[in-house]
Design a protein around this motif. Sequence first.
Motif, PDB file in Angstrom:
ATOM      1  N   LYS A  62       0.829  -1.183   0.000  1.00 53.84           N
ATOM      2  CA  LYS A  62       0.000   0.000   0.000  1.00 53.84           C
ATOM      3  C   LYS A  62       0.875   1.249   0.000  1.00 53.84           C
ATOM      4  O   LYS A  62       0.605   2.220  -0.677  1.00 53.84           O
ATOM      5  N   LYS A  63       1.959   1.201   0.792  1.00 53.52           N
ATOM      6  CA  LYS A  63       2.869   2.331   0.822  1.00 53.52           C
ATOM      7  C   LYS A  63       4.148   2.023   0.078  1.00 53.52           C
ATOM      8  O   LYS A  63       4.947   2.885  -0.190  1.00 53.52           O
ATOM      9  N   ARG A 108       0.149   5.923  -9.108  1.00 54.74           N
ATOM     10  CA  ARG A 108       1.408   5.183  -9.246  1.00 54.74           C
ATOM     11  C   ARG A 108       1.439   4.480 -10.591  1.00 54.74           C
ATOM     12  O   ARG A 108       0.602   3.624 -10.863  1.00 54.74           O
ATOM     13  N   ILE A 168      -7.836   5.739  -4.139  1.00 57.85           N
ATOM     14  CA  ILE A 168      -8.052   6.743  -3.102  1.00 57.85           C
ATOM     15  C   ILE A 168      -9.182   7.649  -3.565  1.00 57.85           C
ATOM     16  O   ILE A 168      -9.093   8.288  -4.611  1.00 57.85           O
ATOM     17  N   ASN A 176     -13.152   7.438   2.278  1.00 64.22           N
ATOM     18  CA  ASN A 176     -11.903   6.723   2.545  1.00 64.22           C
ATOM     19  C   ASN A 176     -11.892   6.157   3.957  1.00 64.22           C
ATOM     20  O   ASN A 176     -11.495   5.008   4.187  1.00 64.22           O
ATOM     21  N   GLN A 178      -7.454  -0.232  -2.235  1.00 57.91           N
ATOM     22  CA  GLN A 178      -6.471   0.058  -3.273  1.00 57.91           C
ATOM     23  C   GLN A 178      -6.131  -1.188  -4.085  1.00 57.91           C
ATOM     24  O   GLN A 178      -5.961  -2.279  -3.541  1.00 57.91           O
ATOM     25  N   THR A 184       3.115   7.847  -4.484  1.00 55.96           N
ATOM     26  CA  THR A 184       2.730   6.788  -3.555  1.00 55.96           C
ATOM     27  C   THR A 184       3.152   7.129  -2.133  1.00 55.96           C
ATOM     28  O   THR A 184       2.498   6.708  -1.166  1.00 55.96           O
ATOM     29  N   GLN A 210       0.355   9.410   0.009  1.00 59.30           N
ATOM     30  CA  GLN A 210      -1.014   8.915   0.097  1.00 59.30           C
ATOM     31  C   GLN A 210      -1.826   9.597   1.198  1.00 59.30           C
ATOM     32  O   GLN A 210      -3.031   9.831   1.029  1.00 59.30           O
TER      33      GLN A 210
END
Length: 210
Positions: A2-3, A79, A90, A97, A132, A179, A182
């Motif tokens: 995710k990150k 990304r 997102i 969210n 995501q 990314t 976020q």
Amino acid sequence: MKKLLLIILLFPTSWSCFSQVMPDSAILLRKAPRRFTAEFKTTQGDFTIEVIRNWSPLGADRLYQLLLTGFYNQNGIFRVQPEYVIQFGICDQKAINDFWDKRPLKDEPAKMKNLKYTISYARDGANSRTVQLFINKKDNPKLDTINYNGARGFTPVGRIVRGMEVIEKFYSGYGFEPTDKQDSIMQQGNGWLRKNYPLIDYILTANPGK
């Protein structure tokens, strides 16, 4: 992941008709069909995904719920790494969210490999899948088995079946950089994204088919 893992300014007033719907908990009871498609309209053209529930039942149900509520409408494709993955998911509205972020999915064993044009959920640890998604731009066997924050591998939920040429057109000049931002996107929405990364592409609408 995710990150780890636009010209839109030409049409600023047209976005209101493509807004997301704030869900309530009843949507969590909706189950996906055994197979279904979804049509994604983007700033570069249209593509179609096929979701196979057997690959990831919880993941397919969640994706169906998200599509029914228009979650992916107006999503920035933040990304784009040409030889790796494309990532999005997102919403432009912080409250939406937050709704989904509080309802992560349990992990599921991978029944399919992360082949080119398959779609998997991004995550940042065990039982952390929410909204995501990433599209594999090539065969990524390392994503089948990689151990990260207590979870092993990424579980495909579907694949691109039409519009592969559209996937190849998304602006990639920012690479991985957005990314890392976020939190700002989630808190401040597309206004922040357009200001700081004006060339990224967007999903305009994403609707479930049959």
